[in-house]
Design a protein around this motif. Structure first.
Motif, PDB file in Angstrom:
ATOM      1  N   VAL A  90      11.563  11.071  70.518  1.00  0.00           N
ATOM      2  CA  VAL A  90      12.717  11.778  69.976  1.00  0.00           C
ATOM      3  C   VAL A  90      12.268  12.746  68.891  1.00  0.00           C
ATOM      4  O   VAL A  90      12.726  13.897  68.839  1.00  0.00           O
ATOM      5  N   ALA A  91      11.360  12.297  68.022  1.00  0.00           N
ATOM      6  CA  ALA A  91      10.848  13.183  66.972  1.00  0.00           C
ATOM      7  C   ALA A  91      10.095  14.358  67.574  1.00  0.00           C
ATOM      8  O   ALA A  91      10.239  15.503  67.117  1.00  0.00           O
ATOM      9  N   ALA A  92       9.302  14.103  68.603  1.00  0.00           N
ATOM     10  CA  ALA A  92       8.566  15.191  69.261  1.00  0.00           C
ATOM     11  C   ALA A  92       9.531  16.170  69.923  1.00  0.00           C
ATOM     12  O   ALA A  92       9.319  17.388  69.886  1.00  0.00           O
ATOM     13  N   THR A  93      10.582  15.668  70.512  1.00  0.00           N
ATOM     14  CA  THR A  93      11.579  16.534  71.146  1.00  0.00           C
ATOM     15  C   THR A  93      12.271  17.398  70.105  1.00  0.00           C
ATOM     16  O   THR A  93      12.518  18.589  70.340  1.00  0.00           O
ATOM     17  N   ARG A  94      12.583  16.829  68.963  1.00  0.00           N
ATOM     18  CA  ARG A  94      13.205  17.623  67.891  1.00  0.00           C
ATOM     19  C   ARG A  94      12.267  18.729  67.407  1.00  0.00           C
ATOM     20  O   ARG A  94      12.695  19.859  67.193  1.00  0.00           O
ATOM     21  N   ARG A  95      10.997  18.371  67.214  1.00  0.00           N
ATOM     22  CA  ARG A  95      10.033  19.392  66.785  1.00  0.00           C
ATOM     23  C   ARG A  95       9.916  20.496  67.831  1.00  0.00           C
ATOM     24  O   ARG A  95       9.859  21.679  67.501  1.00  0.00           O
ATOM     25  N   TRP A  96       9.887  20.123  69.100  1.00  0.00           N
ATOM     26  CA  TRP A  96       9.805  21.110  70.176  1.00  0.00           C
ATOM     27  C   TRP A  96      11.036  21.998  70.176  1.00  0.00           C
ATOM     28  O   TRP A  96      10.940  23.215  70.322  1.00  0.00           O
ATOM     29  N   LEU A  97      12.203  21.389  70.015  1.00  0.00           N
ATOM     30  CA  LEU A  97      13.452  22.152  70.008  1.00  0.00           C
ATOM     31  C   LEU A  97      13.456  23.151  68.863  1.00  0.00           C
ATOM     32  O   LEU A  97      13.823  24.322  69.051  1.00  0.00           O
ATOM     33  N   ILE A  98      13.032  22.720  67.708  1.00  0.00           N
ATOM     34  CA  ILE A  98      13.005  23.633  66.557  1.00  0.00           C
ATOM     35  C   ILE A  98      11.966  24.734  66.767  1.00  0.00           C
ATOM     36  O   ILE A  98      12.237  25.914  66.546  1.00  0.00           O
ATOM     37  N   GLY A  99      10.787  24.342  67.224  1.00  0.00           N
ATOM     38  CA  GLY A  99       9.708  25.324  67.375  1.00  0.00           C
ATOM     39  C   GLY A  99       9.882  26.255  68.544  1.00  0.00           C
ATOM     40  O   GLY A  99       9.531  27.434  68.475  1.00  0.00           O
ATOM     41  N   ALA A 100      10.429  25.796  69.646  1.00  0.00           N
ATOM     42  CA  ALA A 100      10.477  26.608  70.858  1.00  0.00           C
ATOM     43  C   ALA A 100      11.817  27.302  71.071  1.00  0.00           C
ATOM     44  O   ALA A 100      11.886  28.301  71.772  1.00  0.00           O
ATOM     45  N   VAL A 101      12.871  26.801  70.476  1.00  0.00           N
ATOM     46  CA  VAL A 101      14.190  27.372  70.756  1.00  0.00           C
ATOM     47  C   VAL A 101      14.815  27.987  69.514  1.00  0.00           C
ATOM     48  O   VAL A 101      15.199  29.160  69.512  1.00  0.00           O
ATOM     49  N   ILE A 102      14.942  27.216  68.460  1.00  0.00           N
ATOM     50  CA  ILE A 102      15.708  27.674  67.307  1.00  0.00           C
ATOM     51  C   ILE A 102      14.984  28.784  66.544  1.00  0.00           C
ATOM     52  O   ILE A 102      15.590  29.819  66.215  1.00  0.00           O
ATOM     53  N   ILE A 103      13.702  28.613  66.256  1.00  0.00           N
ATOM     54  CA  ILE A 103      12.969  29.639  65.499  1.00  0.00           C
ATOM     55  C   ILE A 103      12.910  30.968  66.260  1.00  0.00           C
ATOM     56  O   ILE A 103      13.205  32.027  65.676  1.00  0.00           O
ATOM     57  N   PRO A 104      12.571  30.986  67.563  1.00  0.00           N
ATOM     58  CA  PRO A 104      12.615  32.278  68.278  1.00  0.00           C
ATOM     59  C   PRO A 104      14.019  32.883  68.333  1.00  0.00           C
ATOM     60  O   PRO A 104      14.178  34.103  68.235  1.00  0.00           O
ATOM     61  N   LEU A 105      15.020  32.036  68.464  1.00  0.00           N
ATOM     62  CA  LEU A 105      16.393  32.534  68.495  1.00  0.00           C
ATOM     63  C   LEU A 105      16.751  33.184  67.161  1.00  0.00           C
ATOM     64  O   LEU A 105      17.344  34.279  67.130  1.00  0.00           O
ATOM     65  N   VAL A 106      16.384  32.541  66.076  1.00  0.00           N
ATOM     66  CA  VAL A 106      16.642  33.116  64.754  1.00  0.00           C
ATOM     67  C   VAL A 106      15.826  34.400  64.585  1.00  0.00           C
ATOM     68  O   VAL A 106      16.322  35.401  64.034  1.00  0.00           O
ATOM     69  N   ALA A 107      14.589  34.403  65.064  1.00  0.00           N
ATOM     70  CA  ALA A 107      13.740  35.588  64.948  1.00  0.00           C
ATOM     71  C   ALA A 107      14.319  36.765  65.723  1.00  0.00           C
ATOM     72  O   ALA A 107      14.173  37.921  65.322  1.00  0.00           O
ATOM     73  N   VAL A 108      14.971  36.514  66.830  1.00  0.00           N
ATOM     74  CA  VAL A 108      15.587  37.589  67.610  1.00  0.00           C
ATOM     75  C   VAL A 108      16.903  38.028  66.980  1.00  0.00           C
ATOM     76  O   VAL A 108      17.222  39.217  66.922  1.00  0.00           O
ATOM     77  N   LEU A 109      17.686  37.097  66.477  1.00  0.00           N
ATOM     78  CA  LEU A 109      19.005  37.432  65.943  1.00  0.00           C
ATOM     79  C   LEU A 109      18.949  38.054  64.549  1.00  0.00           C
ATOM     80  O   LEU A 109      19.828  38.846  64.199  1.00  0.00           O
ATOM     81  N   MET A 110      17.959  37.715  63.737  1.00  0.00           N
ATOM     82  CA  MET A 110      17.883  38.253  62.373  1.00  0.00           C
ATOM     83  C   MET A 110      17.786  39.784  62.355  1.00  0.00           C
ATOM     84  O   MET A 110      18.546  40.423  61.611  1.00  0.00           O
ATOM     85  N   PRO A 111      16.905  40.407  63.132  1.00  0.00           N
ATOM     86  CA  PRO A 111      16.884  41.883  63.116  1.00  0.00           C
ATOM     87  C   PRO A 111      18.205  42.485  63.588  1.00  0.00           C
ATOM     88  O   PRO A 111      18.651  43.514  63.057  1.00  0.00           O
ATOM     89  N   VAL A 112      18.826  41.832  64.567  1.00  0.00           N
ATOM     90  CA  VAL A 112      20.111  42.358  65.056  1.00  0.00           C
ATOM     91  C   VAL A 112      21.156  42.254  63.952  1.00  0.00           C
ATOM     92  O   VAL A 112      21.921  43.203  63.716  1.00  0.00           O
ATOM     93  N   ILE A 113      21.189  41.142  63.253  1.00  0.00           N
ATOM     94  CA  ILE A 113      22.163  40.971  62.168  1.00  0.00           C
ATOM     95  C   ILE A 113      21.879  41.948  61.041  1.00  0.00           C
ATOM     96  O   ILE A 113      22.789  42.571  60.490  1.00  0.00           O
ATOM     97  N   ILE A 114      20.615  42.116  60.716  1.00  0.00           N
ATOM     98  CA  ILE A 114      20.230  43.070  59.640  1.00  0.00           C
ATOM     99  C   ILE A 114      20.628  44.490  60.036  1.00  0.00           C
ATOM    100  O   ILE A 114      21.180  45.249  59.234  1.00  0.00           O
ATOM    101  N   LEU A 115      20.400  44.859  61.287  1.00  0.00           N
ATOM    102  CA  LEU A 115      20.789  46.194  61.752  1.00  0.00           C
ATOM    103  C   LEU A 115      22.303  46.382  61.728  1.00  0.00           C
ATOM    104  O   LEU A 115      22.816  47.449  61.379  1.00  0.00           O
ATOM    105  N   LEU A 116      23.034  45.347  62.096  1.00  0.00           N
ATOM    106  CA  LEU A 116      24.495  45.426  62.062  1.00  0.00           C
ATOM    107  C   LEU A 116      25.016  45.552  60.624  1.00  0.00           C
ATOM    108  O   LEU A 116      25.949  46.312  60.365  1.00  0.00           O
TER     109      LEU A 116
END
Length: 98
Positions: free
Chosen positions: A66-92
């Motif tokens: 479960v801990a490994a799955t959480r780390r994977w979820l944060i590292g593979a999904v949430i951080i890239p999603l935030v990295a993609v959305l932050m420039p869009v939000i900043i531009l908006l």
């Protein structure tokens, strides 16, 4: 003389006591038949202890998964999603202020 029991009454009382003793002996025999041998008890206890230890090991491995799955979820999904959305939000935000 009237306080003394008759011979028939003495025999009846004796037979009643004998019946009570027989019943008690039968009850003791039944209880002894139901008693678990100490060796059997020890084996069952040892088996249960082994099973509990195995279940605890499985639970610990599941917690690690479960801990490994959480780390994977944060590292593979949430951080890239935030990295993609932050420039869009900043531009908006910058585009709305101009």
């Amino acid at each position: 003389m009237t306080d003394e029991p008759t011979l028939g009454e003495v025999v009846r009382r004796f037979e009643d006591r004998l019946t009570d003793v027989r019943d008690d002996i039968q009850q003791l025999g039944r209880r002894l038949d139901e008693k678990v041998d100490q060796k059997v008890y020890d084996l069952r206890h040892e088996t249960l202890s082994t099973r509990v230890a195995a279940l605890e090991t499985v639970r610990e491995k599941d917690a690690e998964k479960v801990a490994a799955t959480r780390r994977w979820l944060i590292g593979a999904v949430i951080i890239p999603l935030v990295a993609v959305l932050m420039p869009v939000i900043i531009l908006l935000i910058q585009g709305a202020s101009t």
